[in-house]
Scaffold this active site. Structure first.
Site, PDB file in Angstrom:
ATOM      1  N   LYS A 103       2.096  24.060  40.805  1.00  9.40           N
ATOM      2  CA  LYS A 103       3.064  23.852  41.743  1.00  9.40           C
ATOM      3  C   LYS A 103       4.497  23.693  40.815  1.00  9.40           C
ATOM      4  CE  LYS A 103       1.476  19.991  43.630  1.00  9.40           C
ATOM      5  NZ  LYS A 103       0.012  20.134  43.084  1.00  9.40           N
ATOM      6  N   ARG A 111       2.466  15.545  51.455  1.00  7.69           N
ATOM      7  CA  ARG A 111       1.329  15.439  51.188  1.00  7.69           C
ATOM      8  C   ARG A 111       0.187  14.775  52.273  1.00  7.69           C
ATOM      9  NH1 ARG A 111       1.834  15.267  45.206  1.00  7.69           N
ATOM     10  NH2 ARG A 111      -0.043  14.953  44.118  1.00  7.69           N
ATOM     11  N   ARG A 125      -2.553  20.535  29.653  1.00  6.76           N
ATOM     12  CA  ARG A 125      -1.116  20.220  29.970  1.00  6.76           C
ATOM     13  C   ARG A 125      -0.529  19.273  29.051  1.00  6.76           C
ATOM     14  NH1 ARG A 125       0.708  18.937  35.695  1.00  6.76           N
ATOM     15  NH2 ARG A 125      -0.627  16.963  35.630  1.00  6.76           N
ATOM     16  N   ARG A 160      -0.081  13.554  30.470  1.00 11.78           N
ATOM     17  CA  ARG A 160       0.347  12.549  31.513  1.00 11.78           C
ATOM     18  C   ARG A 160      -0.913  11.594  31.581  1.00 11.78           C
ATOM     19  NH1 ARG A 160       2.224  15.654  36.713  1.00 11.78           N
ATOM     20  NH2 ARG A 160       0.412  14.395  37.615  1.00 11.78           N
ATOM     21  N   ARG A 163      -7.818  12.092  42.051  1.00 13.21           N
ATOM     22  CA  ARG A 163      -6.832  12.783  42.666  1.00 13.21           C
ATOM     23  C   ARG A 163      -7.050  14.378  43.415  1.00 13.21           C
ATOM     24  NH1 ARG A 163      -3.496  14.338  37.358  1.00 13.21           N
ATOM     25  NH2 ARG A 163      -2.610  15.856  38.628  1.00 13.21           N
TER      26      ARG A 163
END
Ligand code: AP5
Ligand code: MG
Length: 225
Positions: A17, A93, A132, A165, A176
């Protein structure tokens, strides 16, 4: 080319995203609004009252309460720079957030052009999130395999330090994903019912996803003209 698109981008954690929203905001000169980035910015000042309030949710991979998110987005959408279009990333969300967004946009006399849904497999999600890296300074996204920086650990754009992160630990990723399945997935139907949903495979390369979205947007343009 039509400008001033009002877009949202939906999909599970790691679907891409943020990556696509960044590409689309540059291409169409629209503002990228990521609620996750806004929360990470607030969390940099660990002492603030708001940071204390949201920290617990973000660290655990749970959703920040709807009223807090909606207030933050309402304020952001009222700012001047958003007048020429926006892409919302990571918001809405929940159904309450989706309904809240409708109400905010109504009050501003604006409407959504497209809800882009990045439908993504579990294998891809894990691979993306574990690899990431994010710039501490400007928030740019990298991946150690798919989009590595020129110099390891350093941001190409601003020279900032890259970090992993806090919520990209395996246990938090699992949480998540659970939260996504239980609370967020239903809003896909919400936009399907409004006839503005565009589904594209998030498993494709970033370049191919972008191409498909661009094609879809050019069709909207044709319909408008
Ligand atoms: P948020 O920051 O929104 O996280 P998320 O939804 O879990 O999504 P991610 O940012 O992890 O993934 P992404 O889809 O943006 O993927 P990316 O482009 O980085 O939210 C974090 C937390 O904040 C939440 O858990 C919650 O606590 C809170 N929060 C935020 N919004 C909220 C809301 N509205 N309500 C309540 N709480 C909220 O890509 C991932 C990696 O893959 C990168 O390394 C990238 O380089 C790479 N990559 C991307 N696309 C491709 C591709 N096509 N091919 C190869 N690699 C790719
Ligand atoms: Mg993101």
């Amino acid at each position: 080319m039509k400008s001033g698109y009002n877009l949202i981008i939906l999909g599970p954690p790691g679907a891409g995203k943020g990556t696509q929203a960044d590409l689309l905001s540059r291409k169409y000169k629209i503002i990228h609004i990521s609620t996750g980035d806004m929360f990470r910015e607030i969390l940099k000042d660990n002492q603030s009252e708001l940071a204390q309030e949201i920290k617990i949710y973000v660290q655990k991979g749970e959703l920040v309460p709807d009223n807090l998110v909606l207030e933050m987005v309402r304020k952001r959408l009222q700012e001047d720079d958003v007048k020429n279009g926006f892409i919302l990333d990571g918001f809405p969300r929940t159904k309450i957030q989706a309904e809240g967004l409708d109400e905010i946009l109504d009050s501003l006399n604006r409407q959504l052009d497209l809800a882009i849904y990045l439908k993504t497999s579990y294998e891809t999600i894990l691979d993306r999130l574990t690899g990431r890296r994010v710039c501490l300074h400007c928030g740019a996204n990298y991946h150690i395999k798919y989009s590595p920086p020129k110099q390891e650990g350093i941001c190409d754009r601003c020279g900032g330090e890259l970090y992993q992160r806090e919520d990209d630990k395996e246990q938090t990723i699992r949480k998540r994903l659970e939260v996504y399945e239980a609370q967020t997935k239903e809003i896909i139907d919400y936009y399907q019912n409004k006839n503005i949903l565009f589904t594209v495979s998030g498993d494709l390369s970033a370049k191919d996803v972008l191409k498909k979205v661009e094609e879809q947007l050019s069709q909207i343009e044709t319909q408008v003209n």
